[in-house]
Write a protein that holds these residues in place. Structure first.
Motif, mmCIF file in Angstrom:
data_model
loop_
_atom_site.group_PDB
_atom_site.id
_atom_site.type_symbol
_atom_site.label_atom_id
_atom_site.label_comp_id
_atom_site.label_asym_id
_atom_site.label_seq_id
_atom_site.Cartn_x
_atom_site.Cartn_y
_atom_site.Cartn_z
ATOM 1 N N GLY A 1 9.304 134.644 61.959
ATOM 2 C CA GLY A 1 7.983 134.137 62.244
ATOM 3 C C GLY A 1 7.143 135.185 62.962
ATOM 4 N N LEU A 2 5.847 135.114 62.790
ATOM 5 C CA LEU A 2 4.921 136.072 63.384
ATOM 6 C C LEU A 2 4.185 135.449 64.568
ATOM 7 N N PRO A 3 3.766 136.248 65.557
ATOM 8 C CA PRO A 3 3.993 137.690 65.664
ATOM 9 C C PRO A 3 5.454 138.028 65.991
ATOM 10 N N CYS A 4 5.826 139.295 65.763
ATOM 11 C CA CYS A 4 7.181 139.747 66.083
ATOM 12 C C CYS A 4 7.092 141.154 66.647
ATOM 13 N N VAL A 5 8.215 141.617 67.172
ATOM 14 C CA VAL A 5 8.280 142.950 67.771
ATOM 15 C C VAL A 5 9.195 143.828 66.928
ATOM 16 N N VAL A 6 8.713 145.016 66.555
ATOM 17 C CA VAL A 6 9.506 145.973 65.785
ATOM 18 C C VAL A 6 9.881 147.123 66.711
ATOM 19 N N LYS A 7 11.196 147.413 66.806
ATOM 20 C CA LYS A 7 11.682 148.414 67.756
ATOM 21 C C LYS A 7 12.532 149.471 67.050
ATOM 22 N N ALA A 8 12.238 150.731 67.347
ATOM 23 C CA ALA A 8 13.092 151.824 66.886
ATOM 24 C C ALA A 8 14.433 151.735 67.593
ATOM 25 N N ARG B 1 17.221 153.142 61.909
ATOM 26 C CA ARG B 1 17.271 151.686 61.811
ATOM 27 C C ARG B 1 16.275 151.065 62.775
ATOM 28 N N LEU B 2 15.857 149.851 62.454
ATOM 29 C CA LEU B 2 14.893 149.125 63.276
ATOM 30 C C LEU B 2 15.462 147.772 63.657
ATOM 31 N N TRP B 3 14.990 147.256 64.783
ATOM 32 C CA TRP B 3 15.340 145.908 65.212
ATOM 33 C C TRP B 3 14.056 145.094 65.248
ATOM 34 N N VAL B 4 14.015 144.044 64.436
ATOM 35 C CA VAL B 4 12.843 143.172 64.382
ATOM 36 C C VAL B 4 13.188 141.903 65.143
ATOM 37 N N GLU B 5 12.351 141.545 66.127
ATOM 38 C CA GLU B 5 12.699 140.501 67.082
ATOM 39 C C GLU B 5 11.525 139.551 67.275
ATOM 40 N N GLU B 6 11.855 138.285 67.520
ATOM 41 C CA GLU B 6 10.792 137.322 67.776
ATOM 42 C C GLU B 6 10.045 137.697 69.053
ATOM 43 N N ALA B 7 8.740 137.469 69.054
ATOM 44 C CA ALA B 7 7.922 137.785 70.228
ATOM 45 C C ALA B 7 8.199 136.787 71.346
ATOM 46 N N THR B 8 8.056 137.247 72.583
ATOM 47 C CA THR B 8 8.337 136.423 73.761
ATOM 48 C C THR B 8 7.107 136.366 74.665
ATOM 49 N N ASP B 9 6.823 135.192 75.162
ATOM 50 C CA ASP B 9 5.731 135.001 76.131
ATOM 51 C C ASP B 9 6.250 135.430 77.502
ATOM 52 N N ILE B 10 5.784 136.565 77.989
ATOM 53 C CA ILE B 10 6.326 137.166 79.218
ATOM 54 C C ILE B 10 5.438 136.841 80.413
ATOM 55 N N ALA B 11 6.044 136.216 81.422
ATOM 56 C CA ALA B 11 5.323 135.937 82.669
ATOM 57 C C ALA B 11 5.693 136.944 83.763
ATOM 58 N N GLN B 12 6.930 137.449 83.727
ATOM 59 C CA GLN B 12 7.399 138.422 84.723
ATOM 60 C C GLN B 12 8.507 139.253 84.109
ATOM 61 N N GLU B 13 8.617 140.514 84.549
ATOM 62 C CA GLU B 13 9.678 141.392 84.069
ATOM 63 C C GLU B 13 10.557 141.820 85.240
ATOM 64 N N ILE B 14 11.876 141.727 85.035
ATOM 65 C CA ILE B 14 12.864 142.068 86.059
ATOM 66 C C ILE B 14 13.741 143.197 85.537
ATOM 67 N N TYR B 15 14.090 144.127 86.420
ATOM 68 C CA TYR B 15 15.066 145.159 86.084
ATOM 69 C C TYR B 15 16.426 144.722 86.600
ATOM 70 N N LEU B 16 17.464 144.887 85.759
ATOM 71 C CA LEU B 16 18.825 144.523 86.158
ATOM 72 C C LEU B 16 19.801 145.546 85.599
ATOM 73 N N GLY B 17 20.587 146.151 86.477
ATOM 74 C CA GLY B 17 21.555 147.139 86.031
ATOM 75 C C GLY B 17 22.879 147.024 86.771
ATOM 76 N N PHE B 18 23.966 147.279 86.046
ATOM 77 C CA PHE B 18 25.309 147.359 86.622
ATOM 78 C C PHE B 18 25.805 148.781 86.389
ATOM 79 N N VAL B 19 26.131 149.494 87.455
ATOM 80 C CA VAL B 19 26.563 150.885 87.339
ATOM 81 C C VAL B 19 27.772 151.113 88.234
ATOM 82 N N LEU B 20 28.450 152.224 87.998
ATOM 83 C CA LEU B 20 29.564 152.611 88.851
ATOM 84 C C LEU B 20 29.029 153.450 90.007
ATOM 85 N N ASP B 21 29.193 152.959 91.221
ATOM 86 C CA ASP B 21 28.793 153.704 92.413
ATOM 87 C C ASP B 21 29.999 154.497 92.901
ATOM 88 N N ARG B 22 29.963 155.793 92.676
ATOM 89 C CA ARG B 22 31.126 156.617 92.984
ATOM 90 C C ARG B 22 31.352 156.772 94.489
#
Length: 390
Positions: free
Chosen positions: A39-46, A94-115
């Protein structure tokens, strides 16, 4: 080992992380078909192994099938150069075609090895959509760091505290706890080195959805994770490193002209330091490993010579498990089989060193012997082809 966004999302979804619906496309027509499905709109990602795609035209919200088709046609086969790819960039296959999302806020989340703490660390911010380096520089106070005790794992009070510190409320707290637990299990159970969701979006309806995801894995653990090893995309790797990986060699390509064949990561690092100290530039890091046969040495030579910038090769072996006579035979065999025309400096030490040096000496080949690492580095720098004066 890195994997593509769509592969990381598939793994994380299997552990319970909410992700948007999407589909792969390898042609403009397939991209348009995916858009029609979603369904449209959608997001096309490299799909390349790099962040920062949106800044260089690798992500677009499309409102019509024609727009999807035209954008996909221009993107497939294109080389994207981001802050993370280096000057050579990476080609989009290759491309990833994804349904569009109504974004109210963006959060960063990462799990890493702390040496430093020898623990898995969660790094989060209420200002997602930016690279973590930019976040740390522009808004360091927004970063929340939390270390996970390996004996207890991620416990509920930590997950709740993180949700509170990010300003989440109501049902979002429970959703964040579910997402955190899922990411931790994926990290732990899949031998990951990094799990990153950026952004983790809060939708207009107040739900959490992972709009982008990255995962990196411990290469040394791939033997027990065949399902992860199968996700490798050699087209996204340095051609020299892909060749080395296929032959079981630990190799990292650099920008210099002195090729290195060494056993042991520590000795390899020391050798590169000595080359720099002598005024040269190493072309690679290559650890040939223990118990190297003459055939393996030949493979190492072919790998190093796959870099056209290499003008001299330095072989530096401290033989423990290895044997200097094996290495010497391999060097002689490689010189003859490969048809070497560039200088080769050989420094041997350790098990069967006298026999190894005799083989080099009696080979009749123009091999340059050195007794110490410092001498070997100086000889390699002197043997480099000199630039023609203007």
């Amino acid at each position: 080992m890195d994997i593509h966004e769509h592969q990381a999302k598939d793994i994380l979804a299997g552990f319970g992380v909410p992700v948007p619906k999407g589909g792969l496309a390898y042609s403009p027509e397939q991209a348009a078909y995916r858009a029609r499905e979603l369904g449209l709109p959608c997001v096309v990602k490299a799909q390349i192994h790099s962040g920062g795609r949106g800044e260089v035209g690798g992500v677009k919200v499309c409102k019509t099938e024609a727009e999807v088709r035209d954008y996909a046609a221009g993107l497939l086969g294109k080389t994207l150069v981001t802050k993370q790819t280096g000057a050579n960039g990476k080609v989009v296959h290759r491309l990833w075609v994804e349904e569009a999302t109504d974004i109210a806020q963006e959060i960063y989340l990462g799990f890493v090895l702390d040496r430093k703490s020898e623990r898995i660390m969660i790094v989060a911010s209420g200002h997602g959509g930016m690279e973590i380096e930019d976040l740390a520089h522009e808004d360091p106070d927004s970063l929340v760091r939390m270390v996970i005790d390996p004996a207890a794992g991620l416990v509920d009070f930590q997950a709740r505290e993180l949700a509170f510190r990010l300003g989440l409320k109501g049902k979002q707290i429970g959703q964040m706890m579910t997402t955190l637990r899922a990411c931790y299990r994926a990290y732990r159970d899949m031998d990951a080195m990094m799990v990153e969701i950026n952004p983790l979006a809060v939708t207009g309806a107040g739900d959490l959805v992972a709009l982008d995801a990255k995962m990196s894995f411990d290469t040394n653990a791939l033997f027990r994770r065949p399902q992860v090893a199968a996700l490798r995309d050699p087209a996204q790797e340095d051609a020299r490193e892909a060749m080395a990986a296929d032959n079981g060699l630990a190799y990292v390509g650099l920008d210099g002209d002195i090729g290195c064949i060494i056993n042991g990561a520590g000795l390899a690092m020391a050798t590169m330091d000595m080359i720099k100290l002598a005024g040269g530039e190493p072309a690679n890091f290559l650890d040939i490993g223990g118990g190297a046969s003459p055939e393996r040495v030949v493979t190492a030579f072919r790998t190093v010579l796959s870099d056209p910038n290499v003008g001299v090769i330095l072989v530096n072996i401290f033989a423990g498990i290895n044997r200097c006579d094996w290495i010497a035979k391999g060097v002689v065999q490689a010189y003859k089989e490969v048809g070497l025309t560039i200088p080769v400096v050989v420094r041997l030490s350790g098990t069967n060193v006298e026999e190894g040096r005799r083989i080099i000496r009696d080979s009749g080949l123009p091999l340059i012997s050195a007794d110490t690492l410092a001498e070997a580095a100086e000889e390699a720098v002197k043997a480099r082809p000199q630039p023609v004066a203007a």
